[in-house]
Design an enzyme around this catalytic site. Structure first.
Site, PDB file in Angstrom:
ATOM      1  N   ASP A  39      26.050  85.721  42.191  1.00 49.14           N
ATOM      2  CA  ASP A  39      27.184  86.459  42.447  1.00 49.14           C
ATOM      3  C   ASP A  39      27.250  87.041  43.977  1.00 49.14           C
ATOM      4  O   ASP A  39      26.065  87.013  44.652  1.00 49.14           O
ATOM      5  CB  ASP A  39      27.679  87.663  41.557  1.00 49.14           C
ATOM      6  CG  ASP A  39      29.228  88.230  41.593  1.00 49.14           C
ATOM      7  OD1 ASP A  39      30.003  87.724  40.537  1.00 49.14           O
ATOM      8  OD2 ASP A  39      29.509  88.960  42.392  1.00 49.14           O
ATOM      9  N   TYR A 157      45.596  78.095  45.730  1.00 48.86           N
ATOM     10  CA  TYR A 157      44.748  78.182  44.361  1.00 48.86           C
ATOM     11  C   TYR A 157      45.216  76.844  43.577  1.00 48.86           C
ATOM     12  O   TYR A 157      43.990  76.320  43.178  1.00 48.86           O
ATOM     13  CB  TYR A 157      45.295  79.661  43.747  1.00 48.86           C
ATOM     14  CG  TYR A 157      44.249  79.905  42.370  1.00 48.86           C
ATOM     15  CD1 TYR A 157      43.178  80.591  42.419  1.00 48.86           C
ATOM     16  CD2 TYR A 157      44.868  79.612  41.285  1.00 48.86           C
ATOM     17  CE1 TYR A 157      42.513  80.890  41.367  1.00 48.86           C
ATOM     18  CE2 TYR A 157      44.467  79.791  40.188  1.00 48.86           C
ATOM     19  CZ  TYR A 157      43.000  80.445  40.121  1.00 48.86           C
ATOM     20  OH  TYR A 157      42.296  80.738  39.114  1.00 48.86           O
TER      21      TYR A 157
HETATM   22  P1  NAP Z   1      36.522  87.950  38.654  1.00 49.02           P
HETATM   23  O1  NAP Z   1      36.452  88.824  37.655  1.00 49.02           O
HETATM   24  O2  NAP Z   1      37.041  88.396  40.273  1.00 49.02           O
HETATM   25  O3  NAP Z   1      34.963  87.227  38.805  1.00 49.02           O
HETATM   26  C1  NAP Z   1      34.726  86.362  39.932  1.00 49.02           C
HETATM   27  C2  NAP Z   1      33.335  86.584  40.382  1.00 49.02           C
HETATM   28  O4  NAP Z   1      32.888  85.711  41.545  1.00 49.02           O
HETATM   29  C3  NAP Z   1      33.348  88.026  41.068  1.00 49.02           C
HETATM   30  O5  NAP Z   1      32.306  88.760  40.711  1.00 49.02           O
HETATM   31  C4  NAP Z   1      33.077  87.634  42.666  1.00 49.02           C
HETATM   32  O6  NAP Z   1      32.478  88.673  43.466  1.00 49.02           O
HETATM   33  C5  NAP Z   1      32.357  86.409  42.589  1.00 49.02           C
HETATM   34  N1  NAP Z   1      32.802  85.438  43.710  1.00 49.02           N
HETATM   35  C6  NAP Z   1      33.718  85.598  44.438  1.00 49.02           C
HETATM   36  N2  NAP Z   1      33.662  84.598  45.507  1.00 49.02           N
HETATM   37  C7  NAP Z   1      32.298  84.113  45.408  1.00 49.02           C
HETATM   38  C8  NAP Z   1      31.420  83.330  46.523  1.00 49.02           C
HETATM   39  N3  NAP Z   1      32.028  82.962  47.519  1.00 49.02           N
HETATM   40  N4  NAP Z   1      30.195  83.477  46.001  1.00 49.02           N
HETATM   41  C9  NAP Z   1      29.678  83.955  44.826  1.00 49.02           C
HETATM   42  N5  NAP Z   1      30.570  84.771  44.168  1.00 49.02           N
HETATM   43  C10 NAP Z   1      31.720  84.888  44.279  1.00 49.02           C
HETATM   44  O7  NAP Z   1      37.250  86.672  38.330  1.00 49.02           O
HETATM   45  P2  NAP Z   1      37.396  85.802  36.972  1.00 49.02           P
HETATM   46  O8  NAP Z   1      39.172  86.083  36.781  1.00 49.02           O
HETATM   47  O9  NAP Z   1      36.521  86.078  35.941  1.00 49.02           O
HETATM   48  O10 NAP Z   1      37.793  84.453  37.445  1.00 49.02           O
HETATM   49  C11 NAP Z   1      36.395  83.400  37.394  1.00 49.02           C
HETATM   50  C12 NAP Z   1      36.972  81.973  37.627  1.00 49.02           C
HETATM   51  O11 NAP Z   1      38.041  81.637  36.515  1.00 49.02           O
HETATM   52  C13 NAP Z   1      37.428  81.645  38.912  1.00 49.02           C
HETATM   53  O12 NAP Z   1      37.148  80.639  39.216  1.00 49.02           O
HETATM   54  C14 NAP Z   1      38.890  81.777  38.499  1.00 49.02           C
HETATM   55  O13 NAP Z   1      39.802  81.053  39.419  1.00 49.02           O
HETATM   56  C15 NAP Z   1      39.267  81.285  37.082  1.00 49.02           C
HETATM   57  N6  NAP Z   1      40.298  81.420  36.429  1.00 49.02           N
HETATM   58  C16 NAP Z   1      40.645  82.841  36.049  1.00 49.02           C
HETATM   59  C17 NAP Z   1      41.913  83.091  35.409  1.00 49.02           C
HETATM   60  C18 NAP Z   1      42.219  84.648  34.926  1.00 49.02           C
HETATM   61  O14 NAP Z   1      43.300  84.833  34.670  1.00 49.02           O
HETATM   62  N7  NAP Z   1      41.304  85.412  35.339  1.00 49.02           N
HETATM   63  C19 NAP Z   1      42.418  82.157  34.878  1.00 49.02           C
HETATM   64  C20 NAP Z   1      42.082  80.685  35.109  1.00 49.02           C
HETATM   65  C21 NAP Z   1      41.087  80.579  35.965  1.00 49.02           C
HETATM   66  P3  NAP Z   1      33.308  89.780  43.991  1.00 49.02           P
HETATM   67  O15 NAP Z   1      33.891  90.513  43.146  1.00 49.02           O
HETATM   68  O16 NAP Z   1      32.273  90.365  44.885  1.00 49.02           O
HETATM   69  O17 NAP Z   1      34.554  89.034  44.763  1.00 49.02           O
END
Ligand code: NAP
Length: 251
Positions: A39, A157
């Protein structure tokens, strides 16, 4: 509930400090994998690592930006120190600003493409040879239901997630004979810090209404699919894109 044993191997989970990545990391550890918790946020990575260790699992935290190819190489090396690398879940992602194409800032476009698409390419380049050397493995790219349909005001995105599906299919074709399976997962809208930080309550409810389930998904519901895909129960599953979207794309 079914568990998919993944002992005797290590797993890299990027973006594992929060949301979907956190749920995937803790479930894979519970299923026996030694997990590299990757992370940007050191506090979050350490907390998830401590959670896994307290539950009797094996994990190590590695802090860094996955859009830096050197960080991706370090993740592979850290995994190999724990156990043979045979699982990677390339999950880290960002949303980007909510603006139409004509107003989309160039630097924001480049950053979203860099983190959501290019970083996964860097990861595959590093992970595939290591897995092939062990006779195979399973890689999941975290796309989105927005890898198959669009949504207004999220062009970078949506573009990155569509491209991830193509990258996944191509890598699967190239490395299937070496035992490396590559699949994409397409979550619908999942209640995580990413979603909560970007959308107000009314917008979240409007999105929930677009799912056949009438609600947003949970990170655990996505993790359950990933746990199957990376396990030896899925040895004939590769090159495919799996929705876990509560029926969002069914209409
Ligand atoms: P989240 O809660 O924001 O978790 C993402 C994590 O990735 C955060 O801890 C973030 O750190 C870390 N991160 C971001 N940029 C990074 C980088 N360059 N290098 C290393 N770590 C990084 O997001 P989530 O909703 O769980 O999403 C996870 C994945 O699922 C993403 O690819 C997202 O596009 C996909 N997704 C999510 C949804 C949804 O509805 N939530 C739906 C479809 C797909 P920081 O917090 O420090 O930025």
């Amino acid at each position: 509930m079914a568990t998919y044993d993944v002992s005797d191997r290590s797993a890299i989970v990027t973006g594992a400090g929060s949301g979907i990545g956190r749920a995937v990391a803790t479930l894979l550890a519970a299923n026996g994998a030694a997990v590299v918790v990757s992370d940007l946020d050191a506090t979050a990575a350490d907390a998830v690592t401590a959670e896994i260790t307290a539950a009797g699992g094996r994990a190590t935290a590695l802090v860094g930006d996955v859009s830096d190819p050197e960080v991706v190489d370090r993740l592979v090396a850290a995994a190999e120190e724990l156990a043979p690398l045979r699982i990677a879940v390339n999950n880290a992602g960002i949303g980007g600003p909510a603006v139409p194409v004509g107003d989309y800032p160039l630097d924001a476009w480049r950053r979203v493409i860099e983190v959501d698409l290019n970083a996964v390419f860097y990861a595959l380049r590093a992970q595939v040879p290591a897995m092939a050397a062990h006779g195979g493995g399973a890689i999941v790219t975290m796309a989105s239901v927005l890898g198959s349909v669009g949504i207004a005001h999220s062009s970078a995105y949506v573009t990155a997630k569509h491209a991830l599906v193509g990258l996944t299919k191509t890598a699967a074709l190239e490395y299937g004979a070496q035992g490396v399976r590559v699949t994409a997962v397409g979550p619908g809208f999942i209640s995580t810090p990413l979603l909560e930080a970007n959308l107000d309550a009314a917008t979240q409810q409007a999105l929930a209404d677009k799912h056949a389930t009438g609600r947003l998904g949970t990170s655990e519901e996505v993790a359950a699919l990933v746990a199957f895909l990376v396990s030896d129960a899925a040895t004939f599953v590769t090159g495919s894109y799996h929705l876990v979207d509560g029926g969002y794309a069914a209409q």
